[in-house]
Enzyme design. Sequence first.
Site, mmCIF file in Angstrom:
data_model
loop_
_atom_site.group_PDB
_atom_site.id
_atom_site.type_symbol
_atom_site.label_atom_id
_atom_site.label_comp_id
_atom_site.label_asym_id
_atom_site.label_seq_id
_atom_site.Cartn_x
_atom_site.Cartn_y
_atom_site.Cartn_z
ATOM 1 N N LYS A 1 0.838 -1.215 0.000
ATOM 2 C CA LYS A 1 0.000 0.000 0.000
ATOM 3 C C LYS A 1 0.870 1.261 0.000
ATOM 4 O O LYS A 1 0.666 2.164 -0.801
ATOM 5 C CB LYS A 1 -0.900 -0.002 1.251
ATOM 6 C CG LYS A 1 -1.546 1.347 1.536
ATOM 7 C CD LYS A 1 -2.453 1.308 2.745
ATOM 8 C CE LYS A 1 -1.806 1.579 4.075
ATOM 9 N NZ LYS A 1 -1.447 2.977 4.349
ATOM 10 N N ASN A 2 1.858 1.278 0.913
ATOM 11 C CA ASN A 2 2.615 2.522 1.085
ATOM 12 C C ASN A 2 3.666 2.759 0.002
ATOM 13 O O ASN A 2 4.273 3.832 -0.053
ATOM 14 C CB ASN A 2 3.248 2.557 2.479
ATOM 15 C CG ASN A 2 2.190 2.765 3.547
ATOM 16 O OD1 ASN A 2 1.043 3.116 3.245
ATOM 17 N ND2 ASN A 2 2.543 2.537 4.802
ATOM 18 N N CYS B 1 -5.709 13.411 12.977
ATOM 19 C CA CYS B 1 -5.536 11.964 12.839
ATOM 20 C C CYS B 1 -5.928 11.354 14.177
ATOM 21 O O CYS B 1 -5.728 11.972 15.223
ATOM 22 C CB CYS B 1 -4.071 11.671 12.510
ATOM 23 S SG CYS B 1 -3.642 9.943 12.630
ATOM 24 N N ARG C 1 -0.089 14.832 13.080
ATOM 25 C CA ARG C 1 0.794 14.326 12.018
ATOM 26 C C ARG C 1 1.071 15.525 11.105
ATOM 27 O O ARG C 1 0.418 15.712 10.090
ATOM 28 C CB ARG C 1 0.125 13.165 11.272
ATOM 29 C CG ARG C 1 0.002 11.932 12.151
ATOM 30 C CD ARG C 1 -0.631 10.787 11.425
ATOM 31 N NE ARG C 1 0.225 10.269 10.368
ATOM 32 C CZ ARG C 1 -0.180 9.359 9.476
ATOM 33 N NH1 ARG C 1 -1.411 8.900 9.528
ATOM 34 N NH2 ARG C 1 0.638 8.928 8.542
ATOM 35 N N ILE D 1 2.777 18.501 8.597
ATOM 36 C CA ILE D 1 3.314 18.475 7.235
ATOM 37 C C ILE D 1 4.322 19.604 7.045
ATOM 38 O O ILE D 1 4.611 20.013 5.937
ATOM 39 C CB ILE D 1 2.166 18.608 6.192
ATOM 40 C CG1 ILE D 1 1.223 19.743 6.615
ATOM 41 C CG2 ILE D 1 1.409 17.324 6.002
ATOM 42 C CD1 ILE D 1 0.519 20.367 5.488
ATOM 43 N N ASP E 1 4.458 0.672 12.041
ATOM 44 C CA ASP E 1 3.238 0.055 11.507
ATOM 45 C C ASP E 1 3.034 -1.382 11.999
ATOM 46 O O ASP E 1 2.024 -2.007 11.672
ATOM 47 C CB ASP E 1 3.257 0.090 9.966
ATOM 48 C CG ASP E 1 3.074 1.497 9.432
ATOM 49 O OD1 ASP E 1 2.641 2.377 10.197
ATOM 50 O OD2 ASP E 1 3.386 1.727 8.251
HETATM 51 N N1 EPU Z 1 6.914 14.576 10.743
HETATM 52 C C1 EPU Z 1 6.932 15.903 11.078
HETATM 53 N N2 EPU Z 1 6.668 16.815 10.101
HETATM 54 C C2 EPU Z 1 6.395 16.456 8.812
HETATM 55 C C3 EPU Z 1 6.387 15.092 8.481
HETATM 56 C C4 EPU Z 1 6.644 14.162 9.472
HETATM 57 O O1 EPU Z 1 7.174 16.272 12.224
HETATM 58 O O2 EPU Z 1 6.194 17.343 7.981
HETATM 59 C C5 EPU Z 1 7.196 13.561 11.781
HETATM 60 C C6 EPU Z 1 5.953 12.739 12.131
HETATM 61 O O3 EPU Z 1 5.148 13.377 13.086
HETATM 62 C C7 EPU Z 1 6.561 11.444 12.624
HETATM 63 C C8 EPU Z 1 7.830 11.305 11.779
HETATM 64 O O4 EPU Z 1 8.102 12.604 11.262
HETATM 65 O O5 EPU Z 1 6.949 11.577 13.961
HETATM 66 C C9 EPU Z 1 7.735 10.330 10.633
HETATM 67 O O6 EPU Z 1 6.571 10.542 9.871
HETATM 68 P P1 EPU Z 1 6.525 10.239 8.316
HETATM 69 O O7 EPU Z 1 6.446 11.518 7.584
HETATM 70 O O8 EPU Z 1 7.648 9.315 7.986
HETATM 71 O O9 EPU Z 1 5.146 9.462 8.146
HETATM 72 P P2 EPU Z 1 4.134 9.554 6.930
HETATM 73 O O10 EPU Z 1 4.867 9.736 5.672
HETATM 74 O O11 EPU Z 1 3.044 10.497 7.268
HETATM 75 C C10 EPU Z 1 4.222 7.012 6.366
HETATM 76 C C11 EPU Z 1 3.224 5.883 6.227
HETATM 77 C C12 EPU Z 1 2.685 5.510 7.595
HETATM 78 C C13 EPU Z 1 3.867 5.104 8.486
HETATM 79 C C14 EPU Z 1 4.930 6.227 8.534
HETATM 80 C C15 EPU Z 1 6.169 5.857 9.285
HETATM 81 C C16 EPU Z 1 2.257 6.152 4.046
HETATM 82 C C17 EPU Z 1 1.088 6.507 3.217
HETATM 83 N N3 EPU Z 1 2.129 6.290 5.375
HETATM 84 O O12 EPU Z 1 3.512 8.095 6.942
HETATM 85 O O13 EPU Z 1 1.843 4.382 7.394
HETATM 86 O O14 EPU Z 1 3.410 4.830 9.775
HETATM 87 O O15 EPU Z 1 5.310 6.595 7.186
HETATM 88 O O16 EPU Z 1 6.795 4.758 8.719
HETATM 89 O O17 EPU Z 1 3.275 5.724 3.533
HETATM 90 C C18 EPU Z 1 0.000 2.962 7.803
HETATM 91 O O18 EPU Z 1 0.253 2.394 6.737
HETATM 92 O O19 EPU Z 1 -0.812 2.495 8.647
HETATM 93 C C19 EPU Z 1 0.684 4.217 8.132
HETATM 94 C C20 EPU Z 1 0.245 5.072 9.040
#
Ligand code: EPU
Length: 418
Positions: free
Chosen positions: A22-23, A116, A121, A123, A305
């Site tokens: 999925k991811n 969430c 979460r 950006i 995850d």
């Molecule tokens: N973070 C920030 N600012 C940002 C982006 C991230 O502070 O702008 C922090 C987050 O709060 C977190 C860390 O950085 O503490 C890592 O977050 P990341 O950005 O890596 O997560 P994501 O891209 O939002 C993806 C997966 C998630 C998975 C995480 C971590 C997808 C669509 N989602 O999320 O998958 O948990 O990486 O590996 O790829 C799931 O599949 O159930 C799921 C939630």
Amino acid sequence: MDSFLINGPTTLSGEVDISGSKNAALPIMTACLAKPAVYRLKNVPSLRDTTTMIRLLKIIGAKVSHNNSILTIDTNNCDNPNAPYELVKTMRASFYVLGPLLSRFEYAKVSLPGGCAWGPRPIDYHLKAFEQLGAKITLRSGYIVTKGQLKANVVKFPKPSVGATGNVIMACVNLVEHVTILNAAKEPEIIDLCEFLKKTGVKFKGIGTDSLTIMGSNKEISNIIDYSIIPDRIEAGTFLIACAATGGRIILNNVNPNHLGNVLENLKKTNVMINIKNNQLEIISKNPKKSVSLSTKVYPGFPTDLQAQWTTYMSIINGDCFVEDTIYIDRFTHIPELNRLGAKIIMDENKARISGVKKLFGAHVMSTDIRASASLIIASMCADGESSLSRIYHIDRGYENIELKLTKIGASIKRISS
Ligand code: EPU
């Protein structure tokens, strides 16, 4: 709303075919927007999230057809670089369209994802990076509006982020200059995105390391781009942990064992046997088991995850241990539900402190997100008696045909539609 009725305890036995990731599929689907062409993606899982992404791609102007696990995406006539709130609020990964749309149209309007279930979460890394690359960003009525032609720069994230790394990579695919990301995410899903983009003419240095350089290409694509998505390491890990917890022996087909190194090491420490053969994994689970404490980390560490699933597994092994989430410190909505099934878990900041119990007992429980739902299915399969799991639309977002796959290996799980 559908729910699952699960009767336990179960011992699992048989073979499971693991679906595409999925991811990995979600960002690769959005990457197709960056350059007009026809793309044929294989091994795309049929999920609520991939369906939502197809709807979003269609709104942007892509023609999309899904035949078995092959997705054909024609982005030649895309003309609407807007992602509406109605879709983005249901799936945060929709935010991935921002990078490719900005790259192609020098403009993108994408709704802010909103809250969430398990805490903030943000950006901010995505937006700061786009600004560093020369984009102008404004926030209007809940929408992020980005404009401008990007230029070369070095972007350094405070810590690795899968989403921000993917978004920046996709924003740079048409930029014929070097952009370097420091503290880049190294997850297999990011590597898969790079491998896909290589097929469209983009060049990379440092794939799979924390210093990733992207050199885009402005050449037109004339041929069909074929690509096969990697297997879902989180689905595979979920089935492995399920079998470890219930007992039994299962074989997983279509896996990449290299993506599961840390998970397999931790499973072995609990006393289960793991056999690896090419793209197959076998797990044999017998008693007695040993509890193993762990902390989630970015890849190649233990994935967040699989944190909820591991917590369930530890809850039925004799002894005390902890499971800490260092990626998402609030991702513990499954704990009160596990305790309803008889687990003994208390929260200590971002650590679940677990005292193993002999047995869980069936109860009504509620899904709160994709992985929490998976952990509750595992717990219900281990529990004595009947459990019902409500709000299973969460599990449908991320696990393809889960009840069919589980039934085939001996679980008693029935979908109740209402
Ligand atoms: N973070 C920030 N600012 C940002 C982006 C991230 O502070 O702008 C922090 C987050 O709060 C977190 C860390 O950085 O503490 C890592 O977050 P990341 O950005 O890596 O997560 P994501 O891209 O939002 C993806 C997966 C998630 C998975 C995480 C971590 C997808 C669509 N989602 O999320 O998958 O948990 O990486 O590996 O790829 C799931 O599949 O159930 C799921 C939630």
